[in-house]
Design a protein around this motif. Structure first.
Motif, mmCIF file in Angstrom:
data_model
loop_
_atom_site.group_PDB
_atom_site.id
_atom_site.type_symbol
_atom_site.label_atom_id
_atom_site.label_comp_id
_atom_site.label_asym_id
_atom_site.label_seq_id
_atom_site.Cartn_x
_atom_site.Cartn_y
_atom_site.Cartn_z
ATOM 1 N N PHE A 149 0.852 -1.208 0.000
ATOM 2 C CA PHE A 149 0.000 0.000 0.000
ATOM 3 C C PHE A 149 0.886 1.256 0.000
ATOM 4 O O PHE A 149 1.685 1.454 0.914
ATOM 5 N N HIS A 150 0.720 2.085 -1.023
ATOM 6 C CA HIS A 150 1.561 3.283 -1.137
ATOM 7 C C HIS A 150 0.874 4.318 -2.029
ATOM 8 O O HIS A 150 -0.178 4.048 -2.609
ATOM 9 N N MET A 151 1.488 5.491 -2.148
ATOM 10 C CA MET A 151 0.990 6.507 -3.090
ATOM 11 C C MET A 151 2.172 7.087 -3.845
ATOM 12 O O MET A 151 3.322 6.993 -3.404
ATOM 13 N N ASP A 152 1.882 7.687 -5.007
ATOM 14 C CA ASP A 152 2.916 8.270 -5.857
ATOM 15 C C ASP A 152 2.533 9.718 -6.177
ATOM 16 O O ASP A 152 1.348 10.041 -6.243
ATOM 17 N N PRO A 153 3.537 10.569 -6.421
ATOM 18 C CA PRO A 153 3.229 11.994 -6.613
ATOM 19 C C PRO A 153 2.855 12.391 -8.029
ATOM 20 O O PRO A 153 2.570 13.552 -8.283
ATOM 21 N N HIS A 191 8.786 8.386 3.119
ATOM 22 C CA HIS A 191 8.580 7.190 2.301
ATOM 23 C C HIS A 191 7.187 7.171 1.698
ATOM 24 O O HIS A 191 6.234 7.673 2.285
ATOM 25 N N ARG A 192 7.068 6.562 0.497
ATOM 26 C CA ARG A 192 5.773 6.523 -0.185
ATOM 27 C C ARG A 192 4.840 5.471 0.405
ATOM 28 O O ARG A 192 3.630 5.527 0.193
ATOM 29 N N ASN A 193 5.384 4.492 1.143
ATOM 30 C CA ASN A 193 4.517 3.442 1.708
ATOM 31 C C ASN A 193 3.622 4.015 2.805
ATOM 32 O O ASN A 193 4.035 4.884 3.576
ATOM 33 N N PRO A 222 -4.001 6.253 -3.157
ATOM 34 C CA PRO A 222 -3.291 5.096 -2.592
ATOM 35 C C PRO A 222 -3.631 3.820 -3.362
ATOM 36 O O PRO A 222 -4.750 3.686 -3.883
ATOM 37 N N HIS A 223 -2.690 2.910 -3.453
ATOM 38 C CA HIS A 223 -2.945 1.655 -4.181
ATOM 39 C C HIS A 223 -1.977 0.575 -3.721
ATOM 40 O O HIS A 223 -0.925 0.871 -3.154
ATOM 41 N N PHE A 224 -2.378 -0.689 -3.961
ATOM 42 C CA PHE A 224 -1.438 -1.804 -3.839
ATOM 43 C C PHE A 224 -1.625 -2.716 -5.033
ATOM 44 O O PHE A 224 -2.651 -2.637 -5.735
HETATM 45 FE FE FE2 Z 1 2.587 2.990 -7.441
#
Ligand code: FE2
Length: 289
Positions: A149-153, A191-193, A222-224
């Motif tokens: 589970f994380h996100m990206d900018p 961290h992105r997590n 957010p996604h995994f």
């Molecule tokens: Fe991603």
């Protein structure tokens, strides 16, 4: 910026008309599944990707065994005993994973990125202005692996080239999923997590992806990702916008305010319109705040 032409070769098409129409209805805020036409592209086969990885700077390639103990220390990460090129050429049987970062710096792959994004640029320009800071990444993942589970900018479209995976995407800008402090930390190098809670699961939408499918992932949604039973190859094409840059600035500004015990502001739906707060943040940053 890359040095090659942004014009797609005549007749080339990454996204069919129907995918562009679907994207136009969803961008920038909704995740949506699209289709693409890059399956079987000569630059995206395992041999071509192995050759690409071998000519890329080592700092732009990460690879190792796909299945590691949960608590492994970075210095204890075992090598798979293969060269980088061998790892990719035989990835279907060696249980490894690899990420090739900023592949647009290679001229051929830069042209591929530019051609893909040129097809979307009129749609993007209408909604969020110029496409800034274009980047492309290629993920080679082994069967059954999971990206937590994380996100990206970035604004992101992931194109599934080989194998299957399921991406579960959650709403962006939901402080129950990503607390404001986490966003502030993220935009300051954190961290992105993200912290996962089992109760989140029902908030997400699972998008199964097969070769020829793509998915639009909104900024910081957010996604995994759960890989299917075969090796997977995905191409991620990304860009930034004034909106995504402004959002980062406003969260960084809030972090500065919070550290000083001052009230923080609301980032809101249209961060790009918050000119005064962004100006104050830029001045404070220049002054070394
Ligand atoms: Fe991603």
């Amino acid at each position: 910026m890359t040095a090659h032409s942004p014009i797609a070769p005549a007749g080339a098409s990454t996204f069919p008309d129907s995918a562009r129409a679907t994207f136009a209805a969803a961008y920038p805020d909704q995740p949506v599944r699209l289709t693409h036409e890059l399956v079987g592209h000569p630059l995206l086969g395992l041999d071509a990707l192995a050759a690409l990885a071998e000519r890329m700077p080592s700092s732009s390639v990460e690879y190792n065994l796909g299945k590691l103990p949960l608590g492994v220390r970075p210095e204890d990460t075992p090598s798979n005993g293969l060269t980088l090129g061998e790892t990719i050429r035989t990835i279907e049987i060696n249980g490894s994973w690899a990420v090739l970062k900023n592949v647009e710096r290679d001229a051929a792959y830069g042209a591929l990125l530019d051609a893909a994004l040129a097809e979307l640029e009129p749609i993007v320009a209408k909604a969020t202005g110029p496409m800034l800071h274009r980047e492309a990444f290629i993920f080679l993942t082994s069967p059954g692996s999971v990206t937590p589970f994380h996100m990206d900018p970035e604004h992101n479209i992931l194109l599934q080239i080989m194998g299957t995976k399921t991406m579960t995407v959650f709403p962006a800008r939901d402080e129950n999923l990503v607390p404001a402090r986490k966003s502030e930390d993220f935009h300051n190098g954190g961290h992105r997590n993200l912290t996962w809670q089992d109760g989140f699961k029902s908030r997400g939408t699972a998008w199964p992806l097969a070769p020829g499918d793509a998915i639009h992932v909104p900024v910081k949604a957010p996604h995994f990702v759960e890989n299917g039973p075969a090796v997977s190859v995905s191409l991620s094409v990304t860009w930034r916008s004034e909106r995504s840059v402004a959002e980062g600035e406003l969260h960084s500004f809030n972090a500065l305010l919070r550290r000083r015990g001052l009230p923080v502001g609301t980032v809101g739906q249209r961060p790009e319109a918050q000119g005064v707060r962004r100006f104050v943040y830029r001045v404070m940053r220049k002054l070394g705040a």
